[in-house]
Design a protein around this motif. Structure first.
Motif, PDB file in Angstrom:
ATOM      1  N   ILE A   1     -17.687   1.548 -13.988  1.00  0.00           N
ATOM      2  CA  ILE A   1     -17.605   0.883 -12.581  1.00  0.00           C
ATOM      3  C   ILE A   1     -17.165   1.937 -11.520  1.00  0.00           C
ATOM      4  CG2 ILE A   1     -17.542  -1.018 -11.300  1.00  0.00           C
ATOM      5  CD1 ILE A   1     -17.136  -2.987 -13.620  1.00  0.00           C
ATOM      6  N   PRO A   2     -17.812   2.490 -10.885  1.00  0.00           N
ATOM      7  CA  PRO A   2     -17.482   3.510  -9.861  1.00  0.00           C
ATOM      8  C   PRO A   2     -16.739   2.828  -8.790  1.00  0.00           C
ATOM      9  CG  PRO A   2     -19.724   4.289 -10.058  1.00  0.00           C
ATOM     10  CD  PRO A   2     -19.518   2.809 -11.071  1.00  0.00           C
ATOM     11  N   THR A   3     -15.442   3.182  -8.306  1.00  0.00           N
ATOM     12  CA  THR A   3     -14.680   2.526  -7.196  1.00  0.00           C
ATOM     13  C   THR A   3     -15.551   2.283  -5.990  1.00  0.00           C
ATOM     14  OG1 THR A   3     -12.691   3.681  -7.866  1.00  0.00           O
ATOM     15  CG2 THR A   3     -12.617   2.888  -5.671  1.00  0.00           C
ATOM     16  N   PHE A   4     -15.561   1.049  -5.464  1.00  0.00           N
ATOM     17  CA  PHE A   4     -16.340   0.491  -4.391  1.00  0.00           C
ATOM     18  C   PHE A   4     -15.785   1.122  -2.862  1.00  0.00           C
ATOM     19  CE2 PHE A   4     -13.709  -2.959  -5.466  1.00  0.00           C
ATOM     20  CZ  PHE A   4     -13.260  -3.182  -4.105  1.00  0.00           C
TER      21      PHE A   4
ATOM     22  N   ARG B   1      -8.046  -1.575 -15.882  1.00  0.00           N
ATOM     23  CA  ARG B   1      -9.099  -0.372 -15.087  1.00  0.00           C
ATOM     24  C   ARG B   1      -8.017   0.980 -15.491  1.00  0.00           C
ATOM     25  NH1 ARG B   1      -8.491   1.926  -9.713  1.00  0.00           N
ATOM     26  NH2 ARG B   1     -10.628   2.489  -9.130  1.00  0.00           N
ATOM     27  N   ILE B   2      -8.781   1.983 -15.622  1.00  0.00           N
ATOM     28  CA  ILE B   2      -8.407   3.217 -16.045  1.00  0.00           C
ATOM     29  C   ILE B   2      -8.609   3.986 -14.836  1.00  0.00           C
ATOM     30  CG2 ILE B   2      -8.222   5.237 -17.677  1.00  0.00           C
ATOM     31  CD1 ILE B   2      -7.322   2.388 -18.793  1.00  0.00           C
ATOM     32  N   SER B   3      -7.523   4.610 -14.541  1.00  0.00           N
ATOM     33  CA  SER B   3      -7.774   5.672 -13.227  1.00  0.00           C
ATOM     34  C   SER B   3      -7.037   7.037 -13.562  1.00  0.00           C
ATOM     35  CB  SER B   3      -7.121   4.915 -11.910  1.00  0.00           C
ATOM     36  OG  SER B   3      -5.516   4.592 -12.123  1.00  0.00           O
ATOM     37  N   ASP B   4      -6.437   7.156 -14.641  1.00  0.00           N
ATOM     38  CA  ASP B   4      -5.997   8.393 -15.012  1.00  0.00           C
ATOM     39  C   ASP B   4      -5.870   8.423 -16.528  1.00  0.00           C
ATOM     40  OD1 ASP B   4      -3.563   7.029 -16.148  1.00  0.00           O
ATOM     41  OD2 ASP B   4      -2.692   7.279 -14.153  1.00  0.00           O
ATOM     42  N   PHE B   5      -5.093   9.299 -17.397  1.00  0.00           N
ATOM     43  CA  PHE B   5      -5.373   9.645 -18.592  1.00  0.00           C
ATOM     44  C   PHE B   5      -3.981   9.194 -19.541  1.00  0.00           C
ATOM     45  CE2 PHE B   5      -8.262  12.556 -16.536  1.00  0.00           C
ATOM     46  CZ  PHE B   5      -9.469  11.875 -17.059  1.00  0.00           C
ATOM     47  N   PHE B   6      -3.215   8.254 -19.093  1.00  0.00           N
ATOM     48  CA  PHE B   6      -2.034   7.860 -19.480  1.00  0.00           C
ATOM     49  C   PHE B   6      -2.048   7.495 -20.958  1.00  0.00           C
ATOM     50  CE2 PHE B   6      -3.696   3.706 -18.578  1.00  0.00           C
ATOM     51  CZ  PHE B   6      -3.148   2.825 -19.533  1.00  0.00           C
ATOM     52  N   MET B   7      -3.245   6.949 -21.430  1.00  0.00           N
ATOM     53  CA  MET B   7      -3.446   6.579 -22.873  1.00  0.00           C
ATOM     54  C   MET B   7      -3.415   7.723 -23.721  1.00  0.00           C
ATOM     55  SD  MET B   7      -5.882   3.276 -22.513  1.00  0.00           S
ATOM     56  CE  MET B   7      -5.839   2.949 -24.443  1.00  0.00           C
ATOM     57  N   LEU B   8      -3.859   8.882 -23.176  1.00  0.00           N
ATOM     58  CA  LEU B   8      -3.901  10.179 -23.973  1.00  0.00           C
ATOM     59  C   LEU B   8      -3.122  11.218 -23.747  1.00  0.00           C
ATOM     60  CD1 LEU B   8      -7.933   9.910 -23.549  1.00  0.00           C
ATOM     61  CD2 LEU B   8      -6.490   8.870 -25.377  1.00  0.00           C
ATOM     62  N   CYS B   9      -2.515  11.240 -22.485  1.00  0.00           N
ATOM     63  CA  CYS B   9      -1.811  12.564 -22.297  1.00  0.00           C
ATOM     64  C   CYS B   9      -0.326  12.013 -21.631  1.00  0.00           C
ATOM     65  CB  CYS B   9      -2.446  13.382 -21.261  1.00  0.00           C
ATOM     66  SG  CYS B   9      -1.404  14.646 -20.264  1.00  0.00           S
ATOM     67  N   PRO B  10       0.747  12.553 -22.092  1.00  0.00           N
ATOM     68  CA  PRO B  10       2.104  12.081 -21.729  1.00  0.00           C
ATOM     69  C   PRO B  10       2.333  12.259 -20.286  1.00  0.00           C
ATOM     70  CG  PRO B  10       2.284  13.333 -23.539  1.00  0.00           C
ATOM     71  CD  PRO B  10       0.988  13.440 -23.355  1.00  0.00           C
TER      72      PRO B  10
ATOM     73  N   ILE C   1       0.779  -1.324  -0.042  1.00  0.00           N
ATOM     74  CA  ILE C   1      -0.187   0.071   0.285  1.00  0.00           C
ATOM     75  C   ILE C   1       0.863   1.204   0.046  1.00  0.00           C
ATOM     76  CG2 ILE C   1      -1.605   1.206   1.417  1.00  0.00           C
ATOM     77  CD1 ILE C   1      -2.895  -1.083   2.150  1.00  0.00           C
ATOM     78  N   ALA C   2       0.799   1.971  -1.140  1.00  0.00           N
ATOM     79  CA  ALA C   2       1.536   3.225  -1.140  1.00  0.00           C
ATOM     80  C   ALA C   2       0.433   4.516  -1.532  1.00  0.00           C
ATOM     81  CB  ALA C   2       2.498   3.191  -2.436  1.00  0.00           C
ATOM     82  N   GLY C   3      -0.839   4.050  -1.810  1.00  0.00           N
ATOM     83  CA  GLY C   3      -1.645   4.997  -2.136  1.00  0.00           C
ATOM     84  C   GLY C   3      -3.197   4.355  -2.252  1.00  0.00           C
ATOM     85  N   GLY C   4      -3.981   5.169  -2.864  1.00  0.00           N
ATOM     86  CA  GLY C   4      -5.221   4.828  -3.253  1.00  0.00           C
ATOM     87  C   GLY C   4      -5.397   3.613  -4.022  1.00  0.00           C
ATOM     88  N   PRO C   5      -4.535   3.573  -5.465  1.00  0.00           N
ATOM     89  CA  PRO C   5      -4.743   2.264  -6.233  1.00  0.00           C
ATOM     90  C   PRO C   5      -4.323   1.125  -5.544  1.00  0.00           C
ATOM     91  CG  PRO C   5      -3.481   4.184  -7.176  1.00  0.00           C
ATOM     92  CD  PRO C   5      -3.725   4.584  -5.770  1.00  0.00           C
ATOM     93  N   GLU C   6      -3.414   1.159  -4.525  1.00  0.00           N
ATOM     94  CA  GLU C   6      -2.979  -0.221  -3.808  1.00  0.00           C
ATOM     95  C   GLU C   6      -4.305  -0.702  -2.886  1.00  0.00           C
ATOM     96  OE1 GLU C   6      -0.109   1.262  -6.203  1.00  0.00           O
ATOM     97  OE2 GLU C   6      -0.520   2.253  -4.281  1.00  0.00           O
ATOM     98  N   ARG C   7      -4.630   0.222  -2.276  1.00  0.00           N
ATOM     99  CA  ARG C   7      -5.774  -0.031  -1.259  1.00  0.00           C
ATOM    100  C   ARG C   7      -6.859  -0.416  -2.074  1.00  0.00           C
ATOM    101  NH1 ARG C   7      -5.104   2.014   3.895  1.00  0.00           N
ATOM    102  NH2 ARG C   7      -3.628   3.397   4.094  1.00  0.00           N
ATOM    103  N   TYR C   8      -7.268   0.056  -3.316  1.00  0.00           N
ATOM    104  CA  TYR C   8      -8.327  -0.605  -4.105  1.00  0.00           C
ATOM    105  C   TYR C   8      -7.967  -2.032  -4.555  1.00  0.00           C
ATOM    106  CZ  TYR C   8     -10.887  -1.807  -8.438  1.00  0.00           C
ATOM    107  OH  TYR C   8     -11.481  -2.663  -9.378  1.00  0.00           O
TER     108      TYR C   8
END
Length: 236
Positions: A219-222, A129-138, A12-19
């Motif tokens: 699918i919103p984060t639960f 799962r897409i949690s930011d815009f890495f595919m579209l923005c450097p 756990i280093a932040g929200g993504p890992e908690r998810y």
């Protein structure tokens, strides 16, 4: 059912890992076996699958703490552009465990999209799962300084290079742009069966960036609502 969950951290280093850990807990309660795939790190939680984890990109977790030795530079290039080590190790994990799907949370700049190709070579479905815009923005966040910016959404990265959007580094930005161009050329994201967005805004941006709507689910984060205690204040 059995799935592999791929994320560049297994602690756990932040929200993504908690998810990630909450997802694993919820899935296992429903009889779904979840197998982790990540990068070697001394902070990782214990798992019997540690032998399959990929090599770290450097001897430091954070980019800012990394010394520019030859080994670290090679590792960074591998992780940023195409991580053949991660591809090879994930293929071996899939061959040994035979999962029904691979669920990818975060692979950019560490595992790289090579993990998508690894799964498809083994005939396994991929959910991302897409949690930011890495595919579209450097820079991942559609920001240029303090301004909202979507100049790169259709593949024109000149503004990002000019403004050194990635960590204010010309070289860092060029590497990121090179990687994004490579992913488009080899069409690796076309091999994802389903993208999971956490909100409709993210879904709309993926569609605007060229992803077919039929491959996107929102699918919103639960959360565990039982732990939330409302605090009511009397208004005078």
């Amino acid at each position: 059912m059995k799935i592999v969950i791929a994320n560049y951290r297994y602690f756990i280093a932040g929200g993504p890992e908690r998810y990630m850990f909450k997802f694993m807990e919820a899935a296992e309660k429903r009889g779904i076996e979840v197998i982790p795939f990540s990068v070697h790190n001394p902070q990782n939680e214990r798992t019997q699958y540690i032998k399959y984890f990929a090599k770290p990109r450097s001897d430091r977790l954070m980019y800012a703490d990394t010394e520019m030795s030859i080994g670290n530079v090679i590792g960074m290039l591998r992780a940023v552009i195409w991580n053949y080590d991660a591809e090879r190790r994930l293929r071996r994990l899939i061959q040994d465990t035979k999962p029904d799907a691979v669920y990818i949370l975060h692979e950019i700049n560490h595992l790289s999209p090579s993990v998508i190709r690894a799964a498809k070579k083994e005939g396994v479905r991929v959910v991302h799962r897409i949690s930011d815009f890495f595919m579209l923005c450097p820079k991942y966040d559609f920001l240029c300084g303090d301004e909202i910016c979507e100049a790169c959404i259709h593949g024109d990265y000149r503004k990002a290079i000019k403004n050194r959007c990635v960590k204010n580094s010309k070289i860092g930005t060029l590497l990121r742009v090179l990687a994004m161009k490579l992913y488009k050329k080899v069409k690796v994201f076309d091999e994802v069966n389903c993208f999971v967005c956490t909100c409709n805004f993210s879904k709309s941006k993926l569609i605007e960036g060229g992803i077919e709507e039929k491959r996107i689910e929102c699918i919103p984060t639960f959360i565990n609502a039982d732990r939330i205690k409302p605090c009511y204040k009397n208004k005078k």
